[in-house]
Design a protein around this motif. Structure first.
Motif, PDB file in Angstrom:
ATOM      1  N   SER A 148     -60.983 -30.305 -45.069  1.00 16.21           N
ATOM      2  CA  SER A 148     -60.114 -29.439 -45.851  1.00 16.21           C
ATOM      3  C   SER A 148     -58.714 -30.042 -45.893  1.00 16.21           C
ATOM      4  N   THR A 149     -58.055 -29.943 -47.058  1.00 16.51           N
ATOM      5  CA  THR A 149     -56.714 -30.509 -47.187  1.00 16.51           C
ATOM      6  C   THR A 149     -55.657 -29.688 -46.451  1.00 16.51           C
ATOM      7  N   GLU A 150     -56.009 -28.483 -45.997  1.00 14.78           N
ATOM      8  CA  GLU A 150     -55.057 -27.652 -45.264  1.00 14.78           C
ATOM      9  C   GLU A 150     -54.923 -28.089 -43.802  1.00 14.78           C
ATOM     10  N   LEU A 151     -55.866 -28.876 -43.322  1.00 14.53           N
ATOM     11  CA  LEU A 151     -55.856 -29.301 -41.924  1.00 14.53           C
ATOM     12  C   LEU A 151     -55.222 -30.680 -41.785  1.00 14.53           C
ATOM     13  N   PRO A 152     -54.589 -30.961 -40.644  1.00 13.81           N
ATOM     14  CA  PRO A 152     -53.937 -32.264 -40.457  1.00 13.81           C
ATOM     15  C   PRO A 152     -54.943 -33.379 -40.179  1.00 13.81           C
ATOM     16  N   ILE A 153     -54.518 -34.592 -40.441  1.00 13.07           N
ATOM     17  CA  ILE A 153     -55.265 -35.787 -40.051  1.00 13.07           C
ATOM     18  C   ILE A 153     -54.818 -36.134 -38.642  1.00 13.07           C
ATOM     19  N   TYR A 154     -55.759 -36.523 -37.776  1.00 10.95           N
ATOM     20  CA  TYR A 154     -55.427 -36.945 -36.421  1.00 10.95           C
ATOM     21  C   TYR A 154     -55.737 -38.424 -36.264  1.00 10.95           C
ATOM     22  N   PHE A 155     -54.790 -39.150 -35.685  1.00 14.09           N
ATOM     23  CA  PHE A 155     -54.959 -40.564 -35.403  1.00 14.09           C
ATOM     24  C   PHE A 155     -55.000 -40.725 -33.888  1.00 14.09           C
ATOM     25  N   SER A 156     -55.966 -41.512 -33.402  1.00 12.04           N
ATOM     26  CA  SER A 156     -56.051 -41.730 -31.962  1.00 12.04           C
ATOM     27  C   SER A 156     -55.945 -43.219 -31.655  1.00 12.04           C
ATOM     28  N   GLU A 157     -55.248 -43.517 -30.583  1.00 11.10           N
ATOM     29  CA  GLU A 157     -55.087 -44.889 -30.127  1.00 11.10           C
ATOM     30  C   GLU A 157     -55.154 -44.848 -28.608  1.00 11.10           C
ATOM     31  N   TYR A 209     -45.341 -47.768 -29.813  1.00 10.90           N
ATOM     32  CA  TYR A 209     -44.968 -46.786 -30.835  1.00 10.90           C
ATOM     33  C   TYR A 209     -44.651 -47.437 -32.174  1.00 10.90           C
ATOM     34  N   SER A 210     -43.940 -48.547 -32.163  1.00  6.08           N
ATOM     35  CA  SER A 210     -43.637 -49.196 -33.437  1.00  6.08           C
ATOM     36  C   SER A 210     -44.919 -49.697 -34.110  1.00  6.08           C
ATOM     37  N   ARG A 211     -45.832 -50.250 -33.324  1.00  2.00           N
ATOM     38  CA  ARG A 211     -47.105 -50.733 -33.874  1.00  2.00           C
ATOM     39  C   ARG A 211     -47.963 -49.577 -34.374  1.00  2.00           C
ATOM     40  N   PHE A 212     -48.040 -48.500 -33.578  1.00  2.00           N
ATOM     41  CA  PHE A 212     -48.869 -47.357 -33.942  1.00  2.00           C
ATOM     42  C   PHE A 212     -48.363 -46.704 -35.231  1.00  2.00           C
ATOM     43  N   PHE A 213     -47.058 -46.487 -35.325  1.00  2.00           N
ATOM     44  CA  PHE A 213     -46.523 -45.872 -36.544  1.00  2.00           C
ATOM     45  C   PHE A 213     -46.687 -46.791 -37.744  1.00  2.00           C
ATOM     46  N   THR A 214     -46.596 -48.088 -37.534  1.00  2.00           N
ATOM     47  CA  THR A 214     -46.839 -49.042 -38.618  1.00  2.00           C
ATOM     48  C   THR A 214     -48.278 -48.934 -39.099  1.00  2.00           C
ATOM     49  N   GLU A 215     -49.216 -48.841 -38.166  1.00  2.00           N
ATOM     50  CA  GLU A 215     -50.627 -48.701 -38.531  1.00  2.00           C
ATOM     51  C   GLU A 215     -50.859 -47.417 -39.318  1.00  2.00           C
ATOM     52  N   VAL A 216     -50.313 -46.319 -38.836  1.00  2.00           N
ATOM     53  CA  VAL A 216     -50.516 -45.022 -39.498  1.00  2.00           C
ATOM     54  C   VAL A 216     -49.904 -45.037 -40.895  1.00  2.00           C
ATOM     55  N   LEU A 217     -48.679 -45.529 -41.013  1.00  2.00           N
ATOM     56  CA  LEU A 217     -48.026 -45.541 -42.321  1.00  2.00           C
ATOM     57  C   LEU A 217     -48.725 -46.490 -43.293  1.00  2.00           C
ATOM     58  N   ASN A 218     -49.221 -47.623 -42.811  1.00  2.00           N
ATOM     59  CA  ASN A 218     -50.004 -48.506 -43.677  1.00  2.00           C
ATOM     60  C   ASN A 218     -51.280 -47.825 -44.135  1.00  2.00           C
ATOM     61  N   TYR A 219     -51.941 -47.124 -43.226  1.00  2.00           N
ATOM     62  CA  TYR A 219     -53.157 -46.394 -43.577  1.00  2.00           C
ATOM     63  C   TYR A 219     -52.856 -45.374 -44.679  1.00  2.00           C
ATOM     64  N   LEU A 220     -51.800 -44.588 -44.489  1.00  2.00           N
ATOM     65  CA  LEU A 220     -51.456 -43.562 -45.473  1.00  2.00           C
ATOM     66  C   LEU A 220     -51.063 -44.171 -46.818  1.00  2.00           C
ATOM     67  N   ASP A 221     -50.429 -45.340 -46.771  1.00  2.00           N
ATOM     68  CA  ASP A 221     -50.029 -46.007 -48.003  1.00  2.00           C
ATOM     69  C   ASP A 221     -51.231 -46.540 -48.779  1.00  2.00           C
ATOM     70  N   LYS A 222     -52.241 -47.026 -48.068  1.00  2.00           N
ATOM     71  CA  LYS A 222     -53.383 -47.690 -48.712  1.00  2.00           C
ATOM     72  C   LYS A 222     -54.578 -46.778 -48.981  1.00  2.00           C
ATOM     73  N   THR A 223     -54.509 -45.535 -48.502  1.00  2.00           N
ATOM     74  CA  THR A 223     -55.663 -44.646 -48.596  1.00  2.00           C
ATOM     75  C   THR A 223     -55.414 -43.546 -49.615  1.00  2.00           C
ATOM     76  N   GLU A 224     -56.378 -43.324 -50.478  1.00  2.00           N
ATOM     77  CA  GLU A 224     -56.327 -42.215 -51.432  1.00  2.00           C
ATOM     78  C   GLU A 224     -56.745 -40.942 -50.705  1.00  2.00           C
ATOM     79  N   LEU A 225     -55.790 -40.066 -50.464  1.00  2.00           N
ATOM     80  CA  LEU A 225     -56.121 -38.801 -49.813  1.00  2.00           C
ATOM     81  C   LEU A 225     -56.208 -37.727 -50.881  1.00  2.00           C
ATOM     82  N   THR A 226     -57.298 -36.961 -50.842  1.00  2.41           N
ATOM     83  CA  THR A 226     -57.477 -35.906 -51.844  1.00  2.41           C
ATOM     84  C   THR A 226     -57.408 -34.546 -51.235  1.00  2.41           C
TER      85      THR A 226
END
Length: 90
Positions: free
Chosen positions: A54-63, A73-90
């Protein structure tokens, strides 16, 4: 390399314009070298992504870390932001 050619040409020909735009002395252009730089993207792997149904629920990232990593933290946030940039979320 894809650049904004208008600004590239302007800054290449008149580098002092940049410093005027950021409200700095235009003479600073004399101590800088302007170029367009390509930064290659490294490969990143996220240990886990929990995508909700459901789009009302958050996405969880685990590392998972088993050793100290000062750049975690810098690497993890880079990974998450790259994922969000490259992924079509509906």
């Amino acid at each position: 390399m894809k650049t904004d050619s208008i600004f590239y040409r302007l800054f290449q020909s008149f580098p002092s314009i940049f410093f005027e735009l950021i409200q700095q002395p235009p003479q600073l252009a004399n101590v800088y070298q302007f170029s367009s730089v390509e930064v290659k993207q490294l490969s990143f792997r996220i240990d886990g992504v929990f995508l909700p149904n459901s789009t009302e629920l958050p996405i969880y990232f685990s590392e998972v870390q088993f050793q100290p990593d000062k750049k975690f933290y810098s690497r993890f946030f880079t990974e998450v932001l790259n994922y969000l940039d490259k992924t079509e979320l509906t």
